[in-house]
Scaffold this motif. Structure first.
Motif, PDB file in Angstrom:
ATOM      1  N   ASP A 164      53.761 125.804  -3.517  1.00 20.63           N
ATOM      2  CA  ASP A 164      53.200 126.638  -2.424  1.00 20.63           C
ATOM      3  C   ASP A 164      53.091 127.907  -2.512  1.00 20.63           C
ATOM      4  OD1 ASP A 164      52.251 127.102   0.152  1.00 20.63           O
ATOM      5  OD2 ASP A 164      53.991 127.235   1.097  1.00 20.63           O
ATOM      6  N   LYS A 165      54.196 128.673  -3.139  1.00 22.63           N
ATOM      7  CA  LYS A 165      54.042 130.032  -3.532  1.00 22.63           C
ATOM      8  C   LYS A 165      55.313 130.294  -4.363  1.00 22.63           C
ATOM      9  CE  LYS A 165      55.557 131.703   0.923  1.00 22.63           C
ATOM     10  NZ  LYS A 165      55.506 132.452   2.331  1.00 22.63           N
ATOM     11  N   ALA A 220      49.388 118.216   0.345  1.00 25.85           N
ATOM     12  CA  ALA A 220      49.176 119.055   1.549  1.00 25.85           C
ATOM     13  C   ALA A 220      47.984 120.055   0.862  1.00 25.85           C
ATOM     14  CB  ALA A 220      50.462 119.975   1.621  1.00 25.85           C
ATOM     15  N   SER A 221      47.603 120.013  -0.263  1.00 24.25           N
ATOM     16  CA  SER A 221      46.592 120.867  -1.148  1.00 24.25           C
ATOM     17  C   SER A 221      45.307 120.050  -0.859  1.00 24.25           C
ATOM     18  CB  SER A 221      46.666 120.668  -2.629  1.00 24.25           C
ATOM     19  OG  SER A 221      46.411 119.441  -3.273  1.00 24.25           O
ATOM     20  N   HIS A 240      44.408 119.887   2.349  1.00 23.72           N
ATOM     21  CA  HIS A 240      44.078 120.575   3.468  1.00 23.72           C
ATOM     22  C   HIS A 240      43.857 119.592   4.891  1.00 23.72           C
ATOM     23  CE1 HIS A 240      44.889 124.397   1.571  1.00 23.72           C
ATOM     24  NE2 HIS A 240      43.596 123.994   0.504  1.00 23.72           N
ATOM     25  N   LYS A 258      49.115 132.885  -6.525  1.00 22.18           N
ATOM     26  CA  LYS A 258      50.477 132.006  -6.119  1.00 22.18           C
ATOM     27  C   LYS A 258      51.646 132.844  -6.058  1.00 22.18           C
ATOM     28  CE  LYS A 258      49.060 127.883  -5.302  1.00 22.18           C
ATOM     29  NZ  LYS A 258      49.450 127.258  -4.160  1.00 22.18           N
ATOM     30  N   TYR A 279      41.708 129.533  -5.127  1.00 23.96           N
ATOM     31  CA  TYR A 279      42.654 130.134  -5.905  1.00 23.96           C
ATOM     32  C   TYR A 279      42.354 130.900  -7.024  1.00 23.96           C
ATOM     33  CZ  TYR A 279      46.237 127.662  -2.751  1.00 23.96           C
ATOM     34  OH  TYR A 279      46.726 127.349  -1.577  1.00 23.96           O
ATOM     35  N   LYS A 317      55.558 122.689  -2.066  1.00 24.51           N
ATOM     36  CA  LYS A 317      54.871 122.098  -0.997  1.00 24.51           C
ATOM     37  C   LYS A 317      55.567 120.704  -0.751  1.00 24.51           C
ATOM     38  CE  LYS A 317      49.929 123.514  -2.281  1.00 24.51           C
ATOM     39  NZ  LYS A 317      48.737 123.229  -2.621  1.00 24.51           N
ATOM     40  N   GLU A 318      55.523 120.650   0.642  1.00 24.66           N
ATOM     41  CA  GLU A 318      56.116 119.353   1.247  1.00 24.66           C
ATOM     42  C   GLU A 318      55.532 118.105   0.739  1.00 24.66           C
ATOM     43  OE1 GLU A 318      56.177 117.403   5.716  1.00 24.66           O
ATOM     44  OE2 GLU A 318      54.972 119.237   5.619  1.00 24.66           O
TER      45      GLU A 318
END
Length: 494
Positions: free
Chosen positions: A461-462, A481-482, A484, A290, A278, A476-477
């Protein structure tokens, strides 16, 4: 006056504690007296704990210094205790010491205390003496290495190798024990876990007048060496060098008291991945990469229109959609969104359901990774069978195709196993509250640019933006999740 030098070499740290030097010095002085040679004490050169087997002659500092002194002072004589003190490789002493001296001092005389005749590399006796010294070293090296590997393989006794004590520890009964600098090490890892760069960490420590390990100012490389050292997680690493090409490594966990949890290592590695994906953390554009346009679905770029007028700096930062031709003030976006993101994080940190939902999320990924590992292993077995058939039929072209697929699958398997290790650290961090406790009372904290951006990368997430419609935050859930891990958790069926 027939001046001469004397050379003494300790081959190991153990010889520092015994009388090896005194024995060599006594024999060398007796030899000089017998030969009517003048040997002042200041002409005796001592090489500290240096192997003549693993290091060639030109890597032995005192031996090279002796060579230069003999040339400079025009003293063509030196006495060694025995041939093994010269060399244990059989040739580097002649190449790096003897021949360069002979070209400068034609009357060169190199003695050992067990021969009245000067050393001559072409003499058969001297050749045999050097070969015997080399063979003895090879036998000793093989015996010591094999014995050490046997001990380590049987895990009989965990003893730290004889090397420099890491900053933040002291040696107590051959064990590493935290000392008064342990908190500095912990502080360094804590800062990096929040995205602070190594250069910035060094600056913080220097501004606080905290001395580096060697007493001087901190530098980026010093901070990096600490952050890369696994010893701070309680691990003991043994690297046994059997020869120049082969090294056997052993790892012992919980060998001593750790200064930091291994989760910090996982966290820091993930922070680096986030930055690579990012963009930099220390940027005024906190939502860099983002913000997504609701109309064209493209990421907004950034524009720095800052200027200086009358010696005063004026900052103008914008997020720009080049496709739809509109821009948003970065300051206004930050003022609107950051409090909402922090409120979301703060609510998660104090919500009792967060822990159970996070564990459920990690369990789902764990299940998928395990299934994929089994699947990849089956595919590897299948490829191995096909490879045997291809070999029996002499089909080398098909064998090579199979080898390519096998290499890819082995890489996938390695990634899956690595993800399992990371996942285990995440499980432990959630169970021990090590992760979510970092975000308690977040709204009351005064976070810097780097810390704020890192939080956004973990939880957001965005952001869907528009020149007309309200901005939408897509969280993000799970903050995990970051990491990956879902990439490793995707199906590997072929």
């Amino acid at each position: 006056m027939n001046l001469t030098f004397g050379y003494i070499r300790r081959s190991s740290y153990k010889q520092i504690e015994n009388n090896s030097v005194e024995i060599q010095k006594s024999q060398i002085k007796n030899f000089a007296h017998r030969k009517s040679l003048e040997l002042p004490d200041e002409f005796i050169v001592i090489e500290e704990a240096t192997s003549a087997y693993s290091k060639r002659a030109n890597q032995r500092k005192e031996l090279m210094r002796l060579r230069e002194m003999m040339i400079e002072m025009n003293v063509p004589r030196v006495i060694f205790y025995e041939a093994s003190r010269m060399d244990r490789t059989g040739y580097t002493f002649v190449l790096d010491f003897y021949r360069p001296l002979m070209s400068k001092l034609p009357n060169l005389e190199i003695y050992t205390t067990n021969s009245d005749e000067p050393f001559n590399p072409d003499n058969e006796y001297n050749k045999i003496a050097l070969l015997i010294a080399m063979q003895e070293s090879e036998i000793k090296s093989e015996r010591a290495t094999s014995g050490l590997i046997t001990v380590l393989e049987n895990n009989e006794k965990i003893i730290r190798p004889g090397s420099k004590i890491p900053f933040g520890y002291k040696h107590v009964k051959k064990k590493l024990v935290p000392d008064e600098n342990a908190e500095i090490v912990t502080f360094i890892f804590f800062l990096q876990s929040w995205g602070v760069s190594m250069h910035k960490i060094a600056t913080i420590l220097n501004d606080a007048s905290i001395s580096a390990p060697l007493g001087g100012p901190w530098g980026t490389s010093t901070v990096e060496n600490i952050l890369k050292n696994p010893v701070y997680t309680g691990k003991l690493l043994w690297h046994v060098h059997k020869n120049r090409k082969k090294t056997t490594s052993f790892e012992f966990r919980e060998a001593h008291e750790s200064l930091i949890d291994n989760f910090f290592v996982v966290l820091n590695e993930n922070n680096i991945k986030l930055q690579n994906k990012y963009g930099r953390l220390d940027t005024p554009f906190l939502f860099l990469n983002k913000l997504e346009c609701q109309h064209c679905c493209r990421l907004l770029s950034t524009q720095n229109a800052s200027t200086t007028r009358n010696g005063k700096k004026y900052y103008y930062h914008y997020y720009v959609c080049k496709q739809c031709k509109y821009k948003l003030s970065a300051n206004k976006v930050h003022e609107l969104l950051i409090p909402k993101v922090f409120k979301h994080i703060d609510d998660l940190a104090v919500n009792d359901k967060t822990k159970s939902s996070t564990i459920e999320y990690l369990n789902t990924i764990d299940h998928t990774i395990k299934e994929n590992i089994i699947n990849v292993e089956k595919q590897l077995d299948n490829l191995a069978s096909k490879g045997c058939i291809a070999k029996e039929h002499g089909d080398r072209e098909y064998e090579q195709v199979l080898e390519v697929f096998q290499t890819k699958l082995l890489k996938t398997l390695t990634e899956l196993v690595t993800s399992q290790g990371v996942l285990q650290e995440l499980f432990e961090a959630v169970h021990s509250d090590l992760f979510f406790s970092r975000f308690n009372s977040l709204l009351k904290s005064e976070l810097g640019t780097t810390e704020t951006r890192l939080l956004l990368l973990y939880f957001v997430d965005k952001i869907l933006v528009s020149s007309e419609n309200p901005i939408k935050i897509m969280f993000k859930e799970s903050p995990f999740a970051s990491f990956h891990l879902t990439d490793a958790g995707q199906s590997t069926e072929t």
